[in-house]
Design a protein around this motif. Sequence first.
Motif, PDB file in Angstrom:
ATOM      1  N   GLU A   1      93.258  29.552  65.101  1.00 25.74           N
ATOM      2  CA  GLU A   1      93.981  30.816  64.950  1.00 25.74           C
ATOM      3  C   GLU A   1      95.241  30.622  64.111  1.00 25.74           C
ATOM      4  O   GLU A   1      95.582  31.481  63.275  1.00 25.74           O
ATOM      5  CB  GLU A   1      94.340  31.376  66.324  1.00 25.74           C
ATOM      6  N   LEU A   2      95.933  29.501  64.328  1.00 24.39           N
ATOM      7  CA  LEU A   2      97.126  29.225  63.522  1.00 24.39           C
ATOM      8  C   LEU A   2      96.765  29.055  62.047  1.00 24.39           C
ATOM      9  O   LEU A   2      97.473  29.528  61.156  1.00 24.39           O
ATOM     10  CB  LEU A   2      97.833  27.976  64.043  1.00 24.39           C
TER      11      LEU A   2
ATOM     12  N   PHE B   1      91.478  39.818  70.701  1.00 27.90           N
ATOM     13  CA  PHE B   1      92.706  39.049  70.521  1.00 27.90           C
ATOM     14  C   PHE B   1      93.399  38.754  71.849  1.00 27.90           C
ATOM     15  O   PHE B   1      94.350  37.981  71.889  1.00 27.90           O
ATOM     16  CB  PHE B   1      93.666  39.800  69.583  1.00 27.90           C
ATOM     17  N   ASN B   2      92.959  39.364  72.922  1.00 25.87           N
ATOM     18  CA  ASN B   2      93.547  39.088  74.230  1.00 25.87           C
ATOM     19  C   ASN B   2      93.213  37.682  74.716  1.00 25.87           C
ATOM     20  O   ASN B   2      93.843  37.169  75.631  1.00 25.87           O
ATOM     21  CB  ASN B   2      93.067  40.113  75.256  1.00 25.87           C
ATOM     22  N   GLU B   3      92.194  37.071  74.114  1.00 28.47           N
ATOM     23  CA  GLU B   3      91.813  35.702  74.454  1.00 28.47           C
ATOM     24  C   GLU B   3      91.604  34.927  73.166  1.00 28.47           C
ATOM     25  O   GLU B   3      91.506  35.534  72.081  1.00 28.47           O
ATOM     26  CB  GLU B   3      90.519  35.707  75.288  1.00 28.47           C
TER      27      GLU B   3
ATOM     28  N   THR C   1      86.992  32.914  68.859  1.00 28.60           N
ATOM     29  CA  THR C   1      85.968  31.900  68.632  1.00 28.60           C
ATOM     30  C   THR C   1      85.816  31.660  67.137  1.00 28.60           C
ATOM     31  O   THR C   1      86.337  32.400  66.299  1.00 28.60           O
ATOM     32  CB  THR C   1      84.622  32.358  69.219  1.00 28.60           C
ATOM     33  N   ASP C   2      85.086  30.608  66.804  1.00 31.25           N
ATOM     34  CA  ASP C   2      84.829  30.325  65.393  1.00 31.25           C
ATOM     35  C   ASP C   2      84.079  31.471  64.727  1.00 31.25           C
ATOM     36  O   ASP C   2      84.296  31.779  63.546  1.00 31.25           O
ATOM     37  CB  ASP C   2      84.021  29.029  65.259  1.00 31.25           C
ATOM     38  N   THR C   3      83.189  32.129  65.482  1.00 30.13           N
ATOM     39  CA  THR C   3      82.452  33.276  64.940  1.00 30.13           C
ATOM     40  C   THR C   3      83.398  34.428  64.609  1.00 30.13           C
ATOM     41  O   THR C   3      83.265  35.088  63.569  1.00 30.13           O
ATOM     42  CB  THR C   3      81.389  33.746  65.947  1.00 30.13           C
ATOM     43  N   ASP C   4      84.369  34.681  65.511  1.00 28.04           N
ATOM     44  CA  ASP C   4      85.362  35.739  65.254  1.00 28.04           C
ATOM     45  C   ASP C   4      86.155  35.449  63.984  1.00 28.04           C
ATOM     46  O   ASP C   4      86.391  36.329  63.153  1.00 28.04           O
ATOM     47  CB  ASP C   4      86.325  35.860  66.437  1.00 28.04           C
ATOM     48  N   ILE C   5      86.586  34.190  63.852  1.00 31.03           N
ATOM     49  CA  ILE C   5      87.398  33.812  62.697  1.00 31.03           C
ATOM     50  C   ILE C   5      86.595  33.935  61.398  1.00 31.03           C
ATOM     51  O   ILE C   5      87.103  34.398  60.370  1.00 31.03           O
ATOM     52  CB  ILE C   5      87.946  32.387  62.878  1.00 31.03           C
TER      53      ILE C   5
END
Length: 468
Positions: free
Chosen positions: A394-395, A13-15, A18-22
């Motif tokens: 992210e939003l 979350f410091n950066e 990515t779409d993979t993270d989401i």
Amino acid sequence: MNAKAAEALIKRFNEPLTDTDILAIAKLTNLDPAALRVPADMQGPDGEAPEAMLSPFAGADPSCLMTDTNCPIMSWNIRGLNTPARRAVVSEAAEAHKLAILCLQETKIEAWSRPLVREVGGARLADCVVLPASGTRGGAAISWDSSVVDVQSHAVGQFSITVSVIIMATSTPYWLTTVYGPVDDSRKDEFLSEVARAAPPTNNPWLINSDFNLIYKASDKNNSNINRRMIGKFRAAIDATGLREIRCKNRRYTWSNERDDPTLVSINKFFCNNAWDALFPSFLLHATSTSCSDHCPLLLAAASAPRRPARFRFESFWPRFPRFHATVQHAWDRPVASSCAFRRIHVKLDRVAKDLKIWAKGFFSSTRLQLHIANEVVLRLDIAQEHRRLSSSELGLRKQLKLRVLGLAAIERARKRQASRITWLRAGDARTSFFQAKINSRRQKNFIHAIHTTDSIVTSHDDKAKEG
């Protein structure tokens, strides 16, 4: 996803994610855009869903909230610990029941020492807080096993001891008070005032026990020689502090004057508030042998229930969700190779139940865990927003998770309402804690704590099954 992978994801979350993270977060919280709007509309007018997150225990793992951790507590008016024989009886009881906490009243000991504490509680209950006796009258003590519980602080009053307890296995805190009420009626108003002052802040779990030397209902005594004025005052004190009695399962009265025609009274009790009851829903209260006293020792401990195969339970809110009707229709329309009408309907209902379990698992499995994960991700995004601009993805994720939190909380409340069997309230007209209290009450009533045979009493589940 295991714990290590989840921890690595939190650090990202410091950066910008990515779409993979989401996608990984969406899988963890079981996000389904088609289903999000349905539970959000179930939240009701009382705003219960966001309020539920304000509990001090909301951040804890729901699987470790004390329901499976046994921390036995005994309360006993011992009528004096002045002789080695009485101290040996108490020590043996503490060892036999593997007590984590022992509350004693009427110890009649004015000066305590470390060797005396060990003689009473044994090696297990080596730590102690005491209320010294006045000469040879009164006195109380709380001993505990420091390998099981940690006592953070304590307060000693004129009639009571209050300690802050933390269960070390789960880091779960609660307040414990033990009291010894005066026999003299002229001091009972002062005693009840001290009980009221001992109450912790609102919503903090609180357990209070001991010899109150008071009753709050006429049925607590076996004759009509009762003081109704004091009954009213005791009942008012209980109501004002938000306490409810934990009823003893195997005894109606806890004290006897031990005469041929005895007077029997229930003056030794356990009370708790709703917050404590929610943390310890499986705990039951039993009386053990009076032994060398005329008061029953009361043992509060977890009742281990036998493991049962998972049963199908229809949830009242399911029809509002996508693909429910299609799942039922598909299961019902499949052909059945039987000429018996009863057999056909049995097979069809069985198929519907199995298919609905699979369908529901996709929407509602680990609901509470998903709720806490969603809250944690929203928190991380809130913190990240203070240091950088969130991406549009992210939003969007944050907006969906906020909706998911509302929906999951509403689902949990609807589920608890159905399990409580309360049908005269609408879903939005009461707190989830109210329904949980009703569920706990029904569970305790339905539990068979012992089976009496011709020559013994069996309490373990294996022995109960044999006798049955």
